[in-house]
Design a protein around this motif. Structure first.
Motif, PDB file in Angstrom:
ATOM      1  N   TYR A   1       0.821  -1.197   0.000  1.00  0.00           N
ATOM      2  CA  TYR A   1       0.000   0.000   0.000  1.00  0.00           C
ATOM      3  C   TYR A   1       0.862   1.256   0.000  1.00  0.00           C
ATOM      4  O   TYR A   1       1.984   1.244   0.465  1.00  0.00           O
ATOM      5  CB  TYR A   1      -0.922   0.016   1.223  1.00  0.00           C
ATOM      6  CG  TYR A   1      -1.811  -1.194   1.284  1.00  0.00           C
ATOM      7  CD1 TYR A   1      -2.797  -1.398   0.334  1.00  0.00           C
ATOM      8  CD2 TYR A   1      -1.644  -2.145   2.270  1.00  0.00           C
ATOM      9  CE1 TYR A   1      -3.603  -2.516   0.370  1.00  0.00           C
ATOM     10  CE2 TYR A   1      -2.446  -3.266   2.315  1.00  0.00           C
ATOM     11  CZ  TYR A   1      -3.423  -3.440   1.358  1.00  0.00           C
ATOM     12  OH  TYR A   1      -4.217  -4.551   1.392  1.00  0.00           O
TER      13      TYR A   1
ATOM     14  N   ASN B   1      -5.345   3.202  -2.800  1.00  0.00           N
ATOM     15  CA  ASN B   1      -4.432   2.123  -2.443  1.00  0.00           C
ATOM     16  C   ASN B   1      -3.780   2.444  -1.096  1.00  0.00           C
ATOM     17  O   ASN B   1      -2.620   2.814  -1.017  1.00  0.00           O
ATOM     18  CB  ASN B   1      -3.378   1.952  -3.536  1.00  0.00           C
ATOM     19  CG  ASN B   1      -2.488   0.772  -3.285  1.00  0.00           C
ATOM     20  OD1 ASN B   1      -2.877  -0.181  -2.639  1.00  0.00           O
ATOM     21  ND2 ASN B   1      -1.274   0.838  -3.798  1.00  0.00           N
TER      22      ASN B   1
ATOM     23  N   THR C   1      -6.909  -3.477   0.286  1.00  0.00           N
ATOM     24  CA  THR C   1      -7.370  -3.616  -1.098  1.00  0.00           C
ATOM     25  C   THR C   1      -8.740  -4.274  -1.213  1.00  0.00           C
ATOM     26  O   THR C   1      -9.616  -3.752  -1.901  1.00  0.00           O
ATOM     27  CB  THR C   1      -6.349  -4.421  -1.921  1.00  0.00           C
ATOM     28  OG1 THR C   1      -5.090  -3.740  -1.864  1.00  0.00           O
ATOM     29  CG2 THR C   1      -6.776  -4.528  -3.375  1.00  0.00           C
TER      30      THR C   1
END
Length: 154
Positions: free
Chosen positions: A37, A71, A129
């Motif tokens: 991430y 993200n 996610t």
């Protein structure tokens, strides 16, 4: 009897050598779950990609300057606008009654795990996610901005 125990001993020594060899040199370390991430969610992002045409959803995101990305991650102890938006979304789309204080505590973690279970994704109470893609978020009509239910990007 000697042959069998010799084979057994040789097998154990081979397994031991294979196990110990990675430990004797440089050790390979698996990346942490959050390594993929960008950063911890600290904002929110409006997107119409993957949503019913004419609508958009707003979901937690990471913002740096003018750039935003969905993200991002959050977990117990996270705090800020990303956690606040997650709490608002869980209340709006799943019927929870969380304080929208921007603090990802035990109640937020439990509510998130419950919502993840409803969407048949990993129900670990961590935002990442899968949660970004499969959880439902408040949906808005793009022309008027009116709230119109909830939707995920999948």
């Amino acid at each position: 009897m000697t042959i069998c125990s010799t084979r057994w001993t040789t097998g154990i020594l081979t397994i031991g050598a294979l196990t110990a060899s990675p430990l004797s040199g440089a050790m390979a370390v698996a990346p942490s779950a959050t390594a993929a991430y960008t950063e911890q969610c600290n904002s929110n992002q409006v997107t119409s990609v993957g949503v019913t045409p004419g609508y958009s959803i707003t979901r937690p995101a990471y913002q740096s300057g003018v750039d935003r990305t969905a993200n991002c991650w959050m977990d117990y102890g996270s705090a800020g606008k990303g956690a606040e938006w997650l709490q608002f979304s869980l209340n709006s789309c799943y019927g929870f009654r969380l304080a929208t204080d921007g603090v990802f505590g035990s109640a937020t973690r439990s509510a998130l795990a419950s919502a993840q279970g409803q969407e048949n994704i990993t129900a670990d109470g961590q935002y990442g996610t899968q949660s970004s893609q499969y959880l439902k978020f408040p949906r808005y009509r793009e022309i008027t901005g009116d709230r119109s239910g909830c939707e995920s990007i999948n």
